[in-house]
Design an enzyme around this catalytic site. Structure first.
Site, PDB file in Angstrom:
ATOM      1  N   GLU A 198      11.164  15.867  50.807  1.00 54.76           N
ATOM      2  CA  GLU A 198      11.891  17.127  50.930  1.00 54.76           C
ATOM      3  C   GLU A 198      11.046  18.063  51.774  1.00 54.76           C
ATOM      4  O   GLU A 198       9.829  17.887  51.865  1.00 54.76           O
ATOM      5  CB  GLU A 198      12.111  17.746  49.539  1.00 54.76           C
ATOM      6  N   LYS A 255      -0.619  20.600  54.211  1.00 56.43           N
ATOM      7  CA  LYS A 255       0.260  19.532  53.717  1.00 56.43           C
ATOM      8  C   LYS A 255      -0.227  18.124  54.098  1.00 56.43           C
ATOM      9  O   LYS A 255      -0.040  17.177  53.348  1.00 56.43           O
ATOM     10  CB  LYS A 255       1.690  19.731  54.243  1.00 56.43           C
ATOM     11  N   SER A 304      -3.295  28.882  54.445  1.00 51.90           N
ATOM     12  CA  SER A 304      -2.701  27.554  54.220  1.00 51.90           C
ATOM     13  C   SER A 304      -2.110  26.948  55.484  1.00 51.90           C
ATOM     14  O   SER A 304      -2.027  25.732  55.608  1.00 51.90           O
ATOM     15  CB  SER A 304      -1.638  27.642  53.131  1.00 51.90           C
TER      16      SER A 304
HETATM   17  C1  LIG Z   1       4.378  24.499  52.067  1.00 50.07           C
HETATM   18  C2  LIG Z   1       3.511  25.624  52.370  1.00 50.07           C
HETATM   19  C3  LIG Z   1       3.099  26.534  51.367  1.00 50.07           C
HETATM   20  C4  LIG Z   1       3.607  26.502  49.973  1.00 50.07           C
HETATM   21  O1  LIG Z   1       3.376  25.329  49.259  1.00 50.07           O
HETATM   22  P1  LIG Z   1       2.253  25.164  48.166  1.00 50.07           P
HETATM   23  O2  LIG Z   1       2.525  23.824  47.592  1.00 50.07           O
HETATM   24  O3  LIG Z   1       2.419  26.265  47.163  1.00 50.07           O
HETATM   25  O4  LIG Z   1       0.946  25.240  48.851  1.00 50.07           O
HETATM   26  C5  LIG Z   1       2.206  27.536  51.718  1.00 50.07           C
HETATM   27  N1  LIG Z   1       1.763  27.666  52.983  1.00 50.07           N
HETATM   28  C6  LIG Z   1       2.137  26.821  53.968  1.00 50.07           C
HETATM   29  C7  LIG Z   1       1.596  27.029  55.340  1.00 50.07           C
HETATM   30  C8  LIG Z   1       3.024  25.773  53.697  1.00 50.07           C
HETATM   31  O5  LIG Z   1       3.387  24.952  54.687  1.00 50.07           O
END
Ligand SMILES: *Cc1c(COP(=O)(O)O)cnc(C)c1O
Length: 402
Positions: A113, A91, A379
């Site tokens: 948000e 993020k 992610s």
């Molecule tokens: C917010 C988040 C997601 C999902 O959001 P995307 O916009 O689809 O990437 C996935 N993994 C993590 C660790 C997140 O914080």
């Protein structure tokens, strides 16, 4: 005719996307549509953005060859380690870019948000860095289930508003952020956390996250002698880490793309967040896209163990790519994600975010050839989810016996 998977000049991806917004927001959304590309392409912006990604976020994030998992799944598995970024997820790549944009546009107040709280933390972080006022909208359910992230946001100086409408999760937080934006359009910049919302947000966020695939290209070339994988895997909530992972490979048909959305209890139950399996066309938070809704157009509540994937919509870019068959979308259940999270933890010593664990769980459906190169984006890190993992350890088979 060649498919175009990127945004067109009217803000659409095929018939998805656009900017369906209340009149009071026309001016600020229009200003942003005019300003965003010149800002992103300016030398000024590029230099500052790149320097912060390197020195503050810690990029490039490593591309790690996961030997034991490769053996288990019969492929050459590389993990793109977005979990190692400052604040613990992808993020921050986006919030750094958007706050630089907000500053260039003379905005003084930031709103955002958040679901799991990762976007809230990343936004509060860059607001502290840039000395900007910061207000975060977060569903009350999420405030409770991700409460260490709430404490982090507060410590960073942000004001956190628990949202008590609907089922008090991400979708309700988005609605509340848009309502706040309508009340203060002049001075406020809304830092959207995923590839969703009205045009140009999906394009802005995809561009900010595209650094992920830019790095994958270079790192793969160094490690394998070839700058593309056979397959890319990512989890998908609104679609930002997925968009970043695939961005520089979208038009490369040699690269298969597999995305994992959250099935919750299963796509044949009412407890699911698998929008691309269960959604129909509609308008949500400013964009035409796939939406989980009743026959008469009421938005259904999404359900998944993973607060970051708990959203009844999907980015318009992804709705279009899935419709055209460019991406294969799998629906991964809560139980599969828990199991996969434990598996990565025990096999590679990496505790993934429960969101990212959905991508890990997709591996068993891939059927790769032994020398296929698979790149999977982790992610985020699982520190925020330790309680969730522990509460569900009976679902992790032998890994849960401790
Ligand atoms: C917010 C988040 C997601 C999902 O959001 P995307 O916009 O689809 O990437 C996935 N993994 C993590 C660790 C997140 O914080």
């Amino acid at each position: 005719m060649k498919n175009n998977y990127f945004v067109d000049e009217n803000g659409f991806y095929g018939h998805f996307g656009g900017a369906y917004i209340p009149e009071i927001l026309y001016k600020c959304v229009h200003d942003l549509q005019e300003a965003y590309l010149p800002i992103i392409e300016s030398e000024d912006f590029k230099q500052e953005y790149r320097a912060l990604l390197r020195d503050y976020v810690g990029r490039p994030s490593p591309l790690y060859f996961a030997k034991r998992m490769s053996e288990r799944y019969g492929c050459q598995l590389y993990l793109k380690r977005e979990d190692l970024n400052h604040t613990g997820a992808h993020k921050i790549n986006n919030t750094i870019g958007q706050i630089l944009m907000a500053r260039k546009m003379g905005k003084t107040r930031i709103i955002a948000e958040t679901g799991a709280g990762q976007h809230g933390v990343a936004t509060a972080t860059v607001c502290a860095l840039m000395d900007m006022e910061c207000e975060i909208f977060m569903g009350k359910t999420d405030v409770e289930r991700q409460h260490t992230n709430v404490e982090r946001m507060r410590m960073l100086g942000a004001k956190v508003h628990p949202v008590t409408t609907g089922n008090m999760t991400l979708s309700d937080a988005c609605s509340e952020a848009i309502r706040d934006w309508c009340c203060h359009p002049r001075e406020t910049f809304y830092i959207v956390g995923s590839t969703m919302g009205p045009h140009p947000y999906p394009d802005i966020v995809a561009r900010m996250q595209s650094v992920i695939s830019e790095e994958i290209k270079q790192q793969l070339l160094e490690k394998t002698g070839r700058d593309y994988p056979d397959c890319l895997v990512a989890c998908i909530g609104g679609g930002s880490n997925a968009a970043g992972t695939i961005y520089h490979y979208i038009d490369d048909e040699r690269v298969k793309i597999v995305l994992a959305e959250a099935a919750g209890h299963g796509i044949d139950t009412d407890y699911t967040a698998a929008t691309m399996h269960c959604g129909t066309e509609g308008i949500l938070h400013g964009a035409r896209t796939l939406v989980m809704q009743t026959d008469d157009g009421q938005i259904k509540e999404a359900f998944t163990i993973s607060a970051g994937l708990d959203y009844p919509g999907i980015g318009p870019m992804h709705a279009n790519m899935a419709e055209k068959g460019r991406t294969k979308v799998l629906a991964i259940t809560d139980d599969e994600a828990i199991m996969a999270g434990y598996e990565l933890t025990r096999m590679e010593g990496i505790i993934p975010a429960i969101e990212s664990a959905h991508a890990i769980a997709a591996l068993k459906y891939l059927k790769p050839a032994p020398d296929d190169v698979v790149v999977l984006t982790v992610s985020g890190r699982g520190d925020k989810d330790v309680e969730t993992y522990l509460n569900n350890k009976e679902k992790a088979g032998d890994y849960g016996k401790f």
